[in-house]
Design a protein around this motif. Structure first.
Motif, PDB file in Angstrom:
ATOM      1  N   ILE A  71       6.171  42.597  11.330  1.00 44.36           N
ATOM      2  CA  ILE A  71       6.982  43.812  11.418  1.00 44.36           C
ATOM      3  C   ILE A  71       7.245  44.081  12.900  1.00 44.36           C
ATOM      4  O   ILE A  71       6.319  44.408  13.649  1.00 44.36           O
ATOM      5  N   PRO A  72       8.507  43.933  13.321  1.00 42.97           N
ATOM      6  CA  PRO A  72       8.829  44.232  14.724  1.00 42.97           C
ATOM      7  C   PRO A  72       8.608  45.717  15.038  1.00 42.97           C
ATOM      8  O   PRO A  72       8.695  46.580  14.157  1.00 42.97           O
ATOM      9  N   LYS A  73       8.342  45.996  16.294  1.00 39.38           N
ATOM     10  CA  LYS A  73       8.110  47.379  16.733  1.00 39.38           C
ATOM     11  C   LYS A  73       9.313  48.244  16.383  1.00 39.38           C
ATOM     12  O   LYS A  73      10.459  47.894  16.652  1.00 39.38           O
ATOM     13  N   GLY A  74       9.064  49.340  15.718  1.00 39.54           N
ATOM     14  CA  GLY A  74      10.116  50.269  15.345  1.00 39.54           C
ATOM     15  C   GLY A  74      10.730  49.991  13.971  1.00 39.54           C
ATOM     16  O   GLY A  74      11.537  50.763  13.490  1.00 39.54           O
ATOM     17  N   TRP A  75      10.362  48.881  13.340  1.00 40.28           N
ATOM     18  CA  TRP A  75      10.882  48.541  12.018  1.00 40.28           C
ATOM     19  C   TRP A  75       9.924  49.039  10.949  1.00 40.28           C
ATOM     20  O   TRP A  75       8.733  49.209  11.184  1.00 40.28           O
ATOM     21  N   THR A  76      10.444  49.196   9.735  1.00 46.03           N
ATOM     22  CA  THR A  76       9.589  49.606   8.619  1.00 46.03           C
ATOM     23  C   THR A  76       9.432  48.483   7.597  1.00 46.03           C
ATOM     24  O   THR A  76       8.575  48.561   6.724  1.00 46.03           O
ATOM     25  N   ARG A  77      10.261  47.463   7.701  1.00 42.56           N
ATOM     26  CA  ARG A  77      10.196  46.346   6.751  1.00 42.56           C
ATOM     27  C   ARG A  77       9.812  45.062   7.483  1.00 42.56           C
ATOM     28  O   ARG A  77      10.220  44.843   8.619  1.00 42.56           O
ATOM     29  N   PRO A  78       9.065  44.198   6.809  1.00 40.44           N
ATOM     30  CA  PRO A  78       8.669  42.944   7.455  1.00 40.44           C
ATOM     31  C   PRO A  78       9.802  41.917   7.470  1.00 40.44           C
ATOM     32  O   PRO A  78      10.695  41.941   6.621  1.00 40.44           O
ATOM     33  N   ILE A  79       9.737  41.031   8.431  1.00 40.67           N
ATOM     34  CA  ILE A  79      10.619  39.867   8.496  1.00 40.67           C
ATOM     35  C   ILE A  79       9.781  38.670   8.071  1.00 40.67           C
ATOM     36  O   ILE A  79       8.664  38.490   8.572  1.00 40.67           O
ATOM     37  N   ILE A  80      10.292  37.881   7.160  1.00 34.43           N
ATOM     38  CA  ILE A  80       9.558  36.714   6.660  1.00 34.43           C
ATOM     39  C   ILE A  80      10.218  35.462   7.206  1.00 34.43           C
ATOM     40  O   ILE A  80      11.430  35.280   7.077  1.00 34.43           O
ATOM     41  N   THR A  81       9.412  34.598   7.819  1.00 33.66           N
ATOM     42  CA  THR A  81       9.939  33.376   8.419  1.00 33.66           C
ATOM     43  C   THR A  81       9.200  32.151   7.883  1.00 33.66           C
ATOM     44  O   THR A  81       8.066  32.237   7.423  1.00 33.66           O
ATOM     45  N   SER A  82       9.866  31.023   7.968  1.00 35.48           N
ATOM     46  CA  SER A  82       9.263  29.740   7.630  1.00 35.48           C
ATOM     47  C   SER A  82       9.639  28.773   8.743  1.00 35.48           C
ATOM     48  O   SER A  82      10.806  28.675   9.113  1.00 35.48           O
ATOM     49  N   ALA A  83       8.656  28.063   9.271  1.00 35.13           N
ATOM     50  CA  ALA A  83       8.895  27.199  10.422  1.00 35.13           C
ATOM     51  C   ALA A  83       9.181  25.749  10.044  1.00 35.13           C
ATOM     52  O   ALA A  83       9.264  24.899  10.908  1.00 35.13           O
ATOM     53  N   THR A  84       9.340  25.451   8.770  1.00 32.23           N
ATOM     54  CA  THR A  84       9.553  24.071   8.357  1.00 32.23           C
ATOM     55  C   THR A  84      10.966  23.616   8.704  1.00 32.23           C
ATOM     56  O   THR A  84      11.944  24.142   8.184  1.00 32.23           O
ATOM     57  N   LYS A  85      11.046  22.608   9.571  1.00 35.57           N
ATOM     58  CA  LYS A  85      12.360  22.089   9.971  1.00 35.57           C
ATOM     59  C   LYS A  85      12.919  21.214   8.855  1.00 35.57           C
ATOM     60  O   LYS A  85      12.210  20.431   8.252  1.00 35.57           O
ATOM     61  N   GLY A  86      14.192  21.372   8.610  1.00 34.27           N
ATOM     62  CA  GLY A  86      14.872  20.539   7.621  1.00 34.27           C
ATOM     63  C   GLY A  86      14.705  20.984   6.182  1.00 34.27           C
ATOM     64  O   GLY A  86      15.273  20.379   5.279  1.00 34.27           O
ATOM     65  N   LEU A  87      13.939  22.050   5.942  1.00 32.60           N
ATOM     66  CA  LEU A  87      13.687  22.484   4.562  1.00 32.60           C
ATOM     67  C   LEU A  87      14.963  22.959   3.876  1.00 32.60           C
ATOM     68  O   LEU A  87      15.229  22.584   2.738  1.00 32.60           O
ATOM     69  N   LYS A  88      15.758  23.774   4.540  1.00 29.97           N
ATOM     70  CA  LYS A  88      16.982  24.301   3.920  1.00 29.97           C
ATOM     71  C   LYS A  88      17.920  23.175   3.507  1.00 29.97           C
ATOM     72  O   LYS A  88      18.481  23.186   2.414  1.00 29.97           O
ATOM     73  N   GLN A  89      18.079  22.164   4.380  1.00 30.88           N
ATOM     74  CA  GLN A  89      18.958  21.030   4.069  1.00 30.88           C
ATOM     75  C   GLN A  89      18.396  20.227   2.895  1.00 30.88           C
ATOM     76  O   GLN A  89      19.147  19.787   2.028  1.00 30.88           O
ATOM     77  N   TRP A  90      17.068  20.030   2.868  1.00 30.99           N
ATOM     78  CA  TRP A  90      16.439  19.285   1.779  1.00 30.99           C
ATOM     79  C   TRP A  90      16.603  20.028   0.454  1.00 30.99           C
ATOM     80  O   TRP A  90      16.957  19.438  -0.560  1.00 30.99           O
ATOM     81  N   GLU A  91      16.362  21.326   0.459  1.00 32.57           N
ATOM     82  CA  GLU A  91      16.528  22.119  -0.758  1.00 32.57           C
ATOM     83  C   GLU A  91      17.986  22.099  -1.225  1.00 32.57           C
ATOM     84  O   GLU A  91      18.254  22.057  -2.430  1.00 32.57           O
ATOM     85  N   ALA A  92      18.936  22.120  -0.285  1.00 34.75           N
ATOM     86  CA  ALA A  92      20.357  22.062  -0.652  1.00 34.75           C
ATOM     87  C   ALA A  92      20.695  20.722  -1.298  1.00 34.75           C
ATOM     88  O   ALA A  92      21.464  20.675  -2.270  1.00 34.75           O
ATOM     89  N   LYS A  93      20.126  19.627  -0.794  1.00 36.11           N
ATOM     90  CA  LYS A  93      20.350  18.309  -1.399  1.00 36.11           C
ATOM     91  C   LYS A  93      19.800  18.256  -2.817  1.00 36.11           C
ATOM     92  O   LYS A  93      20.431  17.720  -3.730  1.00 36.11           O
ATOM     93  N   ILE A  94      18.599  18.809  -3.008  1.00 38.17           N
ATOM     94  CA  ILE A  94      17.988  18.839  -4.343  1.00 38.17           C
ATOM     95  C   ILE A  94      18.862  19.644  -5.292  1.00 38.17           C
ATOM     96  O   ILE A  94      19.171  19.213  -6.404  1.00 38.17           O
ATOM     97  N   ALA A  95      19.278  20.837  -4.854  1.00 36.37           N
ATOM     98  CA  ALA A  95      20.094  21.707  -5.708  1.00 36.37           C
ATOM     99  C   ALA A  95      21.424  21.040  -6.067  1.00 36.37           C
ATOM    100  O   ALA A  95      21.883  21.129  -7.210  1.00 36.37           O
ATOM    101  N   ALA A  96      22.033  20.350  -5.118  1.00 41.34           N
ATOM    102  CA  ALA A  96      23.321  19.683  -5.384  1.00 41.34           C
ATOM    103  C   ALA A  96      23.161  18.559  -6.411  1.00 41.34           C
ATOM    104  O   ALA A  96      23.944  18.467  -7.356  1.00 41.34           O
ATOM    105  N   ALA A  97      22.148  17.724  -6.231  1.00 39.25           N
ATOM    106  CA  ALA A  97      21.930  16.614  -7.166  1.00 39.25           C
ATOM    107  C   ALA A  97      21.552  17.132  -8.550  1.00 39.25           C
ATOM    108  O   ALA A  97      22.022  16.621  -9.571  1.00 39.25           O
ATOM    109  N   ALA A  98      20.717  18.158  -8.590  1.00 37.77           N
ATOM    110  CA  ALA A  98      20.303  18.737  -9.875  1.00 37.77           C
ATOM    111  C   ALA A  98      21.474  19.411 -10.573  1.00 37.77           C
ATOM    112  O   ALA A  98      21.624  19.312 -11.796  1.00 37.77           O
TER     113      ALA A  98
END
Length: 150
Positions: free
Chosen positions: A20-47
């Motif tokens: 939660i950044p200073k002054g915010w009331t909601r959390p920010i959620i992050t994932s540090a895995t490189k290439g995950l979005k592209q991999w998930e997009a490939k899976i979704a397209a083939a499926a």
């Protein structure tokens, strides 16, 4: 049964972090895995090609084989893949990518069979091979959690 292959280096889904950044009331959620979005997009397209726009609504059995790039330093004989990425994190990314494409929710998976291995040769493409079977397609005596009449 739905079967498809996704070519490319499989990417794991790591642990998400929230802050939660200073002054915010909601959390920010992050994932540090490189290439995950592209991999998930490939899976979704083939499926999506195999699903023909229809979502499975019942219980399913999911089988996935992950074939990862073979290091040049590795001997040519069969060698188990005992290094990162973890198999459970590879599966997490794969099943999440199928939500809304193959099934409504990955909670529909009542049985998961997964393997990870190196490709056999450096010329072979890294990939993931998927098989999704609705439990309703199985004979009664082999359904998970169901005892049939013998």
């Amino acid at each position: 049964m739905i079967r498809f292959v996704v070519y490319g280096d499989p990417s794991p889904k790591g642990s998400a972090r929230a802050f939660i950044p200073k002054g915010w009331t909601r959390p920010i959620i992050t994932s540090a895995t490189k290439g995950l979005k592209q991999w998930e997009a490939k899976i979704a397209a083939a499926a999506g090609i195999q699903a023909h726009g229809m979502l499975l609504t019942g219980a399913v059995i999911v089988t996935v084989g992950f074939f990862l790039s073979r290091p040049k330093s590795l001997r040519k004989k069969p060698t188990p893949h005992i290094k990162r990425p973890d198999l459970d994190k590879l599966m997490r990314g794969a099943t999440d990518a199928l939500t809304g494409v193959i099934w409504k929710d990955d909670a529909q998976a009542v049985e998961i069979r997964a393997t990870k291995a190196y490709v056999e040769t450096a010329d072979e493409a890294p990939r993931a091979e998927f098989s999704i079977m609705p439990v309703d397609d199985l004979p009664l005596i082999v359904r998970p959690g169901v005892v049939g009449d013998f």
